[in-house]
Design a protein around this motif. Structure first.
Motif, PDB file in Angstrom:
ATOM      1  N   ARG A 127      41.559  44.233  -0.198  1.00 21.64           N
ATOM      2  CA  ARG A 127      41.374  43.142   0.601  1.00 21.64           C
ATOM      3  C   ARG A 127      40.009  43.121   1.416  1.00 21.64           C
ATOM      4  O   ARG A 127      39.425  42.131   1.429  1.00 21.64           O
ATOM      5  N   GLY A 130      36.857  43.140  -0.973  1.00 24.22           N
ATOM      6  CA  GLY A 130      36.792  41.794  -1.601  1.00 24.22           C
ATOM      7  C   GLY A 130      36.546  40.515  -0.746  1.00 24.22           C
ATOM      8  O   GLY A 130      35.744  39.861  -0.868  1.00 24.22           O
ATOM      9  N   ASP A 131      37.325  40.456   0.516  1.00 23.62           N
ATOM     10  CA  ASP A 131      37.191  39.369   1.522  1.00 23.62           C
ATOM     11  C   ASP A 131      36.129  39.597   2.468  1.00 23.62           C
ATOM     12  O   ASP A 131      35.761  38.715   3.056  1.00 23.62           O
ATOM     13  N   LYS A 132      35.932  40.663   3.025  1.00 28.12           N
ATOM     14  CA  LYS A 132      35.126  41.124   4.304  1.00 28.12           C
ATOM     15  C   LYS A 132      33.748  41.712   4.052  1.00 28.12           C
ATOM     16  O   LYS A 132      32.993  41.592   4.824  1.00 28.12           O
ATOM     17  N   ASN A 135      31.654  39.541  -0.111  1.00 28.54           N
ATOM     18  CA  ASN A 135      31.441  38.409   0.247  1.00 28.54           C
ATOM     19  C   ASN A 135      30.355  38.127   1.277  1.00 28.54           C
ATOM     20  O   ASN A 135      30.039  36.837   1.456  1.00 28.54           O
TER      21      ASN A 135
END
Length: 179
Positions: A127, A130-132, A135
């Motif tokens: 997470r 992928g998210d922080k 991106n």
């Protein structure tokens, strides 16, 4: 944090104080003074001067990451797509907002940044990555290495002995009690 070199030489007592406080930031001024053979007032003045001059950045408690449920440690190489000031700045600003990232260093070599991340498990790492991390606009590639065993982890900075240029110990030798 100051990146400037020291403006003056530290003497033996200053170095002892730095070593003692680095080993245990909770020492009282009385304990410090007794160990370095000073009275209270000069000891307090020296510690305050070391703080004011930036030799001491602060005091903190070293927390146990495993007890806090953050036993997974990962190092991630990050390569950016362009070596421009705005891409670097954007990445640095984004990293500051990710509490799972405990260290981030711009490096020379085959990639741009090395990130140290502490998380609970693989799901949380995915997470975060992928998210922080990926991106962030400008990130081209990442490569992650998971730590199997922490062999050495310290925040201690070696305090050098000025007169002979030798490395000082983490704390000065203590006198043996006489029987």
């Amino acid at each position: 944090m100051s990146s400037n070199p020291p403006s003056r030489e530290l003497d033996r007592v200053d170095r002892q104080l730095l070593s003692l406080l680095q080993a245990d930031g909770r020492l009282t001024v009385a304990e410090l003074a007794r160990t370095v053979n000073l009275t209270l007032t000069p000891c307090i003045e020296r510690v305050r001067r070391l703080e004011r001059e930036g030799f001491i950045d602060g005091y903190y408690a070293h927390l146990n990451s495993k007890r806090l449920g953050q036993s997974m440690l990962a190092f991630t190489e990050v390569t950016l797509d362009h070596a421009t000031q705005d891409v670097f700045q954007r990445f640095k600003e984004a990293v500051q907002l990710v509490e799972e990232i405990v260290e981030c260093h711009m490096v020379a070599g085959g990639f741009d940044y090395l990130i140290k991340t502490r998380v609970q498990d693989m799901d949380e790492y995915r997470r975060v990555l992928g998210d922080k991390i990926v991106n962030v606009r400008g990130v081209r590639h990442t490569q992650t290495y998971f730590v199997l065993e922490e062999v050495k982890s310290t925040h201690a900075v070696r305090v050098r002995v000025s007169d002979a240029g030798r490395a000082g110990a983490a704390a000065p030798k203590r006198r043996r009690a006489r029987s």
